[in-house]
Design an enzyme around this catalytic site. Structure first.
Site, mmCIF file in Angstrom:
data_model
loop_
_atom_site.group_PDB
_atom_site.id
_atom_site.type_symbol
_atom_site.label_atom_id
_atom_site.label_comp_id
_atom_site.label_asym_id
_atom_site.label_seq_id
_atom_site.Cartn_x
_atom_site.Cartn_y
_atom_site.Cartn_z
ATOM 1 N N THR A 83 -11.847 -7.092 -0.622
ATOM 2 C CA THR A 83 -11.154 -6.799 0.627
ATOM 3 C C THR A 83 -10.071 -5.768 0.342
ATOM 4 O O THR A 83 -9.752 -5.477 -0.811
ATOM 5 C CB THR A 83 -10.507 -8.054 1.245
ATOM 6 O OG1 THR A 83 -9.435 -8.497 0.396
ATOM 7 C CG2 THR A 83 -11.523 -9.178 1.409
ATOM 8 N N VAL B 247 -6.741 -10.150 -8.219
ATOM 9 C CA VAL B 247 -5.663 -9.351 -7.640
ATOM 10 C C VAL B 247 -6.038 -7.878 -7.738
ATOM 11 O O VAL B 247 -6.337 -7.378 -8.826
ATOM 12 C CB VAL B 247 -4.328 -9.611 -8.362
ATOM 13 C CG1 VAL B 247 -3.223 -8.756 -7.750
ATOM 14 C CG2 VAL B 247 -3.962 -11.092 -8.307
ATOM 15 N N LYS B 248 -6.018 -7.201 -6.612
ATOM 16 C CA LYS B 248 -6.371 -5.779 -6.597
ATOM 17 C C LYS B 248 -5.093 -4.945 -6.569
ATOM 18 O O LYS B 248 -4.234 -5.139 -5.709
ATOM 19 C CB LYS B 248 -7.252 -5.448 -5.395
ATOM 20 C CG LYS B 248 -7.830 -4.033 -5.434
ATOM 21 C CD LYS B 248 -8.461 -3.637 -4.105
ATOM 22 C CE LYS B 248 -9.853 -4.199 -3.962
ATOM 23 N NZ LYS B 248 -10.550 -3.574 -2.782
ATOM 24 N N VAL B 249 -4.980 -4.019 -7.525
ATOM 25 C CA VAL B 249 -3.814 -3.135 -7.603
ATOM 26 C C VAL B 249 -4.291 -1.687 -7.625
ATOM 27 O O VAL B 249 -5.397 -1.397 -8.094
ATOM 28 C CB VAL B 249 -2.950 -3.426 -8.849
ATOM 29 C CG1 VAL B 249 -2.465 -4.873 -8.855
ATOM 30 C CG2 VAL B 249 -3.704 -3.115 -10.136
#
Length: 219
Positions: A27, A82-84
């Site tokens: 997402t 976790v998307k960074v």
């Protein structure tokens, strides 16, 4: 090759998941906006539905804030990734979060050098964007191939998660290249079943079967 669904549409994800097509979900803020739902609520629902990694993206710009947001998102479920973003601060956050044992997806990758930095920072996934490179007349698939080769050269464990997938050809070429994962919208994944010759063959079989005057259920 694993299939991730690039969507925050729970119903669309569930339809694909029922067929065993979903190995994970990605997402981003734009997809959360499109869903019209609270990020924690919809992400938790997706995590309950899908056993594989579910990427939820931080929105802060500074490393310390990204880390705090990442920790908050990781509390949602054990399968949260976790998307960074692939910025210097994003890499700092990646290092801290992976050292804490969290999965991290480093996104918005557009070069081999960026992919190298992400792998060195311990990223679980690197997300190179094929379609967006194609938009500026560069070769997105070539980047996937280059990252695959470099990671293999040095035995990096970071998985190549090909993103910005727009066509069935993107998927086929990523499979040939050896991408670990592709993430694509539900419509693109469902479109992989389509072929003009399949349609023509069905039309012929249907026409011939009608001429027999038979029905299988009445036999």
């Amino acid at each position: 090759m694993k299939f991730f669904v690039d969507s925050a549409d729970v119903a669309a994800i569930a339809e694909l998941n029922a067929l065993g097509m979903v190995d994970g979900v990605t997402t981003n803020p734009s997809l959360i906006l499109k869903s019209g739902r609270n990020i924690l609520e919809v992400t938790r629902e997706i995590c309950d539905l899908v056993a594989g990694p579910v990427s939820a993206e931080v929105v802060a710009a500074k490393a310390d804030d990204m880390i705090e947001e990442g920790r908050k998102l990781a509390e949602i479920a054990p399968n949260i990734t976790v998307k960074v973003p692939l910025t210097w601060d994003g890499l700092k956050a990646c290092k801290v979060l992976t050292d804490e044992g969290r999965m991290v997806n480093v996104t918005l990758c557009f070069s081999v050098n960026q992919a190298l930095l992400a792998a060195k920072a311990g990223a679980t996934f690197i997300s190179p964007f094929i379609g967006r490179l194609d938009d500026i007349n560069l070769d997105g698939l070539e980047l996937i191939a280059d990252i695959r080769q470099v990671y293999d050269n040095y035995d990096f464990q970071t998985e190549v998660l090909a993103a910005s997938i727009r066509t069935p050809n993107h998927v086929a070429q990523c499979a040939r290249i050896g991408a670990d994962v592709i993430t694509a919208p539900p419509a693109v994944i469902k479109g992989l079943a389509n072929h003009v010759l399949t349609d023509k063959g069905l039309e012929m079989f249907d026409a011939d079967w009608a001429k027999t005057g038979q029905t299988i259920l009445s036999l």
